[in-house]
Design a protein around this motif. Structure first.
Motif, PDB file in Angstrom:
ATOM      1  N   GLU A  69       0.821  -1.208   0.000  1.00  0.00           N
ATOM      2  CA  GLU A  69       0.000   0.000   0.000  1.00  0.00           C
ATOM      3  C   GLU A  69       0.853   1.255   0.000  1.00  0.00           C
ATOM      4  O   GLU A  69       0.495   2.265  -0.620  1.00  0.00           O
ATOM      5  CB  GLU A  69      -0.941   0.008   1.213  1.00  0.00           C
ATOM      6  N   ASN A  70       2.003   1.232   0.672  1.00  0.00           N
ATOM      7  CA  ASN A  70       2.908   2.384   0.634  1.00  0.00           C
ATOM      8  C   ASN A  70       3.418   2.631  -0.787  1.00  0.00           C
ATOM      9  O   ASN A  70       3.529   3.777  -1.236  1.00  0.00           O
ATOM     10  CB  ASN A  70       4.102   2.163   1.563  1.00  0.00           C
ATOM     11  N   ARG A  99       1.926   1.801  -3.595  1.00  0.00           N
ATOM     12  CA  ARG A  99       0.801   2.335  -4.370  1.00  0.00           C
ATOM     13  C   ARG A  99       0.568   3.816  -4.068  1.00  0.00           C
ATOM     14  O   ARG A  99       0.377   4.625  -4.979  1.00  0.00           O
ATOM     15  CB  ARG A  99      -0.466   1.544  -4.078  1.00  0.00           C
ATOM     16  N   GLN A 100       0.592   4.183  -2.795  1.00  0.00           N
ATOM     17  CA  GLN A 100       0.325   5.566  -2.418  1.00  0.00           C
ATOM     18  C   GLN A 100       1.385   6.507  -2.982  1.00  0.00           C
ATOM     19  O   GLN A 100       1.058   7.627  -3.415  1.00  0.00           O
ATOM     20  CB  GLN A 100       0.245   5.686  -0.900  1.00  0.00           C
ATOM     21  N   THR A 101       2.641   6.078  -2.982  1.00  0.00           N
ATOM     22  CA  THR A 101       3.697   6.914  -3.568  1.00  0.00           C
ATOM     23  C   THR A 101       3.453   7.132  -5.049  1.00  0.00           C
ATOM     24  O   THR A 101       3.526   8.264  -5.549  1.00  0.00           O
ATOM     25  CB  THR A 101       5.077   6.272  -3.354  1.00  0.00           C
ATOM     26  N   GLU A 103       0.634   6.883  -6.708  1.00  0.00           N
ATOM     27  CA  GLU A 103      -0.574   7.679  -6.915  1.00  0.00           C
ATOM     28  C   GLU A 103      -0.324   9.157  -6.664  1.00  0.00           C
ATOM     29  O   GLU A 103      -0.804  10.022  -7.411  1.00  0.00           O
ATOM     30  CB  GLU A 103      -1.699   7.161  -6.021  1.00  0.00           C
ATOM     31  N   TYR A 104       0.448   9.461  -5.614  1.00  0.00           N
ATOM     32  CA  TYR A 104       0.730  10.875  -5.350  1.00  0.00           C
ATOM     33  C   TYR A 104       1.581  11.485  -6.452  1.00  0.00           C
ATOM     34  O   TYR A 104       1.269  12.574  -6.964  1.00  0.00           O
ATOM     35  CB  TYR A 104       1.428  11.047  -3.997  1.00  0.00           C
ATOM     36  N   SER A 132      -0.319  12.278  -9.597  1.00  0.00           N
ATOM     37  CA  SER A 132      -1.551  13.054  -9.445  1.00  0.00           C
ATOM     38  C   SER A 132      -1.522  14.342 -10.264  1.00  0.00           C
ATOM     39  O   SER A 132      -0.453  14.908 -10.525  1.00  0.00           O
ATOM     40  CB  SER A 132      -1.774  13.400  -7.967  1.00  0.00           C
ATOM     41  N   GLN A 165      10.470  13.081   2.273  1.00  0.00           N
ATOM     42  CA  GLN A 165      10.581  11.635   2.481  1.00  0.00           C
ATOM     43  C   GLN A 165      11.977  11.250   2.938  1.00  0.00           C
ATOM     44  O   GLN A 165      12.145  10.425   3.847  1.00  0.00           O
ATOM     45  CB  GLN A 165      10.233  10.902   1.178  1.00  0.00           C
ATOM     46  N   TYR A 168       1.039  -3.841  -8.399  1.00  0.00           N
ATOM     47  CA  TYR A 168       1.754  -3.525  -7.163  1.00  0.00           C
ATOM     48  C   TYR A 168       2.272  -4.755  -6.414  1.00  0.00           C
ATOM     49  O   TYR A 168       3.377  -4.702  -5.852  1.00  0.00           O
ATOM     50  CB  TYR A 168       0.886  -2.637  -6.276  1.00  0.00           C
TER      51      TYR A 168
END
Length: 321
Positions: free
Chosen positions: A31-32, A34-36, A38-39, A42, A65, A303
């Motif tokens: 999930e980390n 994926r979140q990176t 996605e951000y 964006s 980071q 992912y």
């Protein structure tokens, strides 16, 4: 519980603990990753083109980071600016010290810039190269976790998020300039890091897709482009087998000598270091039909497979270091 008279019971100081690289997997979260991605992909970052406000915001976020991961800055700063044609670029650099004397280093890098927004079309750049930056951050997180468990490595690790890949490799060229001019200074020893001290450059460029597999129907793969004369390939194979990761490994770009040469020696960031006779490796999952298109979006990446690729790169580096 009854202890037998005369039985030997080791003291706490005599008990030795083995620090396994397996420990680092505790901080590698799908999930980390994926979140990176996605951000970074964006619309708020506008496609991360060099010299744009989105590029500046991206560099600032990566700097945050690096700070949160407790990577050491060079000369008191994580961000290092340089002139671009018609703008300003920013590399973000961080450091984990090694224990060997004399000091040697491995440089791990990924470019964060992409095409941006052209003619009203937004290019997210999820695979190219938000995926590589996500991998860079997770590898750094894993090594810092090992450091927190008192694991030491002989070689120091330089982490570099590079700008300007789409501007004739401007970021990697400026990083080389710092090294060549003696301006990249070890944060611990205070001495310049010279060319001969960099034992290896590792470039992470497009690591998220499974749309162009090496073998049809097998999404579990990774390409490593390198000099075949080194032992790094056998080290990768051993890590892949011993850690039961199970990726299919390719050492050429889909079997094409011309494309292998193109991606290894001409159009990617490791080129700059190869030109100065510094050994280099490139990890990639290859180009897909989404590259340099508006369809290079976060939902086009795989992912769980990307996590496996990061696992393998970490275990390989654990041996190299």
């Amino acid at each position: 519980m009854i202890l037998l008279l005369g039985a030997y019971v080791p003291s706490a100081a005599q008990v030795r603990y083995t620090i396994s690289p397996k420990n680092a997997e505790a901080v590698l979260k799908t999930e980390n990753i994926r979140q990176t991605v996605e951000y970074l992909s964006s619309p708020s970052l506008g496609g991360r083109a060099s010299g744009t406000d989105g590029g500046r915001k991206t560099a600032a976020w990566i700097e945050g980071q690096f700070r949160d991961l407790y990577l050491q800055p060079f000369t008191g700063a994580w961000m290092h600016g340089f002139q671009l044609a018609g703008g300003f670029g920013r590399n973000v650099l961080g450091f984990i010290p090694g224990s060997a004397s004399p000091a040697r280093y491995v440089l791990v890098m990924a470019h964060y810039d992409n095409l941006g927004t052209l003619g009203g079309t937004f290019y997210p750049g999820a695979d190219s190269n938000a995926s590589g930056v996500a991998a860079l951050l997770e590898v750094a997180r894993m090594f810092q976790h090992m450091k927190s468990r008192k694991r030491t490595y002989a070689r120091g690790i330089i982490f570099a998020a590079l700008d300007g890949k789409e501007k004739d490799l401007a970021g990697s060229r400026d990083l080389w300039r710092l090294i060549d001019q003696g301006k990249l200074v070890d944060p611990v020893s205070g001495t310049p890091i010279g060319k001969d001290q960099i034992m290896l450059v590792v470039n992470l460029d497009q690591l998220g897709a499974t749309l162009a597999p090496l073998t049809k129907g097998n999404p579990n793969y990774l390409m490593m482009l390198s000099d075949s004369a080194t032992g790094w390939r056998s080290t990768l194979e051993n890590a892949n087998r011993d850690q039961h990761i199970g990726l299919e490994i390719g050492y050429s770009y889909y079997g094409s000598a011309d494309f292998t040469r193109l991606f290894y020696t001409r159009i990617c960031d490791q080129r700059v270091f190869l030109e100065h006779e510094i050994p280099a490796v490139m990890f990639t999952s290859g180009i897909t039909l989404n590259n340099n298109k508006a369809t290079d979006t976060p939902d086009s990446l795989d992912y769980p497979v990307m996590r496996k690729r990061i696992q393998l790169i970490f275990y390989w580096l654990d041996k190299v270091l």
